[in-house]
Design an enzyme around this catalytic site. Structure first.
Site, PDB file in Angstrom:
ATOM      1  N   ARG A  56       0.785  -1.187   0.118  1.00  0.00           N
ATOM      2  CA  ARG A  56       0.034  -0.283   0.147  1.00  0.00           C
ATOM      3  C   ARG A  56       0.933   1.269   0.092  1.00  0.00           C
ATOM      4  O   ARG A  56       0.562   2.257  -0.546  1.00  0.00           O
ATOM      5  CB  ARG A  56      -0.956  -0.127   1.194  1.00  0.00           C
ATOM      6  N   GLU A 115     -16.320   6.580   3.738  1.00  0.00           N
ATOM      7  CA  GLU A 115     -15.669   6.033   4.924  1.00  0.00           C
ATOM      8  C   GLU A 115     -15.665   7.308   5.920  1.00  0.00           C
ATOM      9  O   GLU A 115     -16.165   8.269   5.720  1.00  0.00           O
ATOM     10  CB  GLU A 115     -14.250   5.445   4.685  1.00  0.00           C
ATOM     11  N   LYS A 130      -2.535   6.428   1.424  1.00  0.00           N
ATOM     12  CA  LYS A 130      -2.282   7.098   2.749  1.00  0.00           C
ATOM     13  C   LYS A 130      -1.446   8.236   2.711  1.00  0.00           C
ATOM     14  O   LYS A 130      -0.150   8.269   3.374  1.00  0.00           O
ATOM     15  CB  LYS A 130      -1.763   5.962   3.494  1.00  0.00           C
TER      16      LYS A 130
HETATM   17  C1  LIG Z   1      -5.540   3.738   7.568  1.00  0.00           C
HETATM   18  C2  LIG Z   1      -6.671   4.124   7.284  1.00  0.00           C
HETATM   19  C3  LIG Z   1      -7.743   3.045   7.144  1.00  0.00           C
HETATM   20  C4  LIG Z   1      -7.478   1.919   8.002  1.00  0.00           C
HETATM   21  O1  LIG Z   1      -6.722   0.890   7.288  1.00  0.00           O
HETATM   22  P1  LIG Z   1      -6.095  -0.255   8.273  1.00  0.00           P
HETATM   23  O2  LIG Z   1      -5.163  -0.890   6.980  1.00  0.00           O
HETATM   24  O3  LIG Z   1      -7.163  -1.262   8.364  1.00  0.00           O
HETATM   25  O4  LIG Z   1      -5.534   0.121   9.252  1.00  0.00           O
HETATM   26  C5  LIG Z   1      -8.941   3.608   6.795  1.00  0.00           C
HETATM   27  N1  LIG Z   1      -9.267   4.644   6.388  1.00  0.00           N
HETATM   28  C6  LIG Z   1      -8.236   5.544   6.211  1.00  0.00           C
HETATM   29  C7  LIG Z   1      -8.696   6.907   5.554  1.00  0.00           C
HETATM   30  C8  LIG Z   1      -7.116   5.231   6.559  1.00  0.00           C
HETATM   31  O5  LIG Z   1      -6.021   6.088   6.568  1.00  0.00           O
END
Ligand SMILES: *Cc1c(COP(=O)(O)O)cnc(C)c1O
Length: 341
Positions: free
Chosen positions: A82, A220, A184
């Site tokens: 990722r 989300e 991210k």
């Molecule tokens: C990091 C993150 C998540 C959660 O991801 P995980 O891999 O399950 O920790 C969900 N939404 C956003 C916007 C994120 O930055």
């Protein structure tokens, strides 16, 4: 190895400096070997790309002690891949995925005294991150970068059990279609701060973001993906190209199907249909699943049938199974658990 004298169960989710971290620098088109260092400070140009144009991305994962006493990480290869996606989207150099996972292992080993014991509920949170470190004044990618991983012990996310939270439907958007919502990037969080502070001031725990193009579909929250359960027990997660692909959510879908024999659907979820679901939760590394009890849409309350006291029964099963897999009391799918020592 002697553990640090820390009251593990009293830890919150904050930064505590540990002894060692990993640092590698990218210069003249290549990453150096990288080192484990005691130096917790970063010294960069006042004009560094990250400071001027926010060229940075990060990851988050945990190391913890399993039932049989091993220190492990959960699916770090997915964090590595990722971060590769994040780097490519932000014109940053990719740190090779195998070296990335090895650096995680090295940081955990170097800070083994900070890995909380089994049963404490606490974990060692790992924060890999990369930023443009060389001067940039015209808008373009930096030429030099730093990749670092630090570790910090964090407490159990829910002290005294997971209580359902209340969220609101946000008027502000998180990520544009074809924007950066699926990676991210630090900037995704910077732009969400105003809205989360506003939500908290108004008594809500989180924001539910909708798709900006039509504002009819659930995306989300600021830092966690949604998971819904229908009244007939199907696990549904929203599908959109602008949500961050949560590793927890992807793992829970697998667990739902392969361990619990539930039907699963990854599809567009309309705000209109949320009132018909039986359960709702937020998934991410920090909490695994936070149950949502109530969703407020401009004064209109959607109360989940699972209520404000407990997680819904399916959510609870998913939570117990995934945390069982992580902690070593339930057999994990091939490749999910990276044993560190
Ligand atoms: C990091 C993150 C998540 C959660 O991801 P995980 O891999 O399950 O920790 C969900 N939404 C956003 C916007 C994120 O930055």
């Amino acid at each position: 190895m002697e553990k640090k004298n820390i009251d593990w169960s009293a830890l919150g989710f904050g930064y505590i400096q540990t002894d060692k971290r990993f640092v590698s620098n990218y210069k003249n088109g290549a990453w150096d070997e990288g080192v484990i260092t005691d130096d917790a400070t970063v010294v960069i140009s006042e004009c560094a790309g990250v400071l001027q144009y926010s060229q940075s991305c990060f990851e988050g994962l945990k190391a913890y002690t399993t039932k049989d006493g091993h220190i492990v990480c959960f699916r770090p290869d997915l964090n590595a891949s990722r971060m590769k996606d994040s780097c490519e989207r932000l014109e940053m150099p990719v740190f090779p995925e195998d070296r990335w996972v090895q650096a995680v292992v090295d940081v955990v080993k170097a800070n083994a005294a900070y890995v909380p014991p089994y049963g404490s509920g606490a974990t060692l949170y790992l924060r890999p991150y990369m930023f443009g470190s060389s001067p940039v004044i015209g808008v373009k990618p930096a030429e030099e970068y730093q990749f670092r991983i630090f570790a910090t012990p964090v407490g159990p996310y829910f002290k005294g059990g997971a209580k359902p939270i209340t969220i609101r439907v946000s008027d502000v958007d998180r990520a544009a279609p074809r924007g950066t919502g699926h990676i991210k990037a630090g900037l995704n969080y910077a732009m969400s701060l105003y809205n989360i502070v506003d939500a908290h001031n108004k008594g809500f725990d989180e924001n539910m973001y909708l798709d900006p193009a039509t504002r009819t579909k659930v995306e989300e929250t600021g830092g966690a993906n949604f998971l819904f359960v229908t009244k007939d027990g199907t696990v549904v997660t929203p599908k959109s190209s602008s949500i961050l692909p949560s590793i927890t959510r992807r793992s829970l879908l697998y667990v739902a199907k392969e361990y619990l024999g539930l039907k699963t659907e990854e599809r567009e979820v309309y705000l209109d249909e949320v009132k018909d679901f039986a359960e709702c939760g937020l998934c991410g590394t920090a909490a695994v699943i936070s149950p949502v009890g109530k969703i407020v849409d401009h004064g209109k309350e959607i109360c989940m049938p699972s209520g404000m006291e407990h997680m819904g029964p399916v959510t609870q099963k998913l939570y117990d199974t995934l945390t069982g897999i992580q902690m070593g009391s339930i057999e994990a799918p091939e490749g999910w658990i990276k044993v560190i020592e």
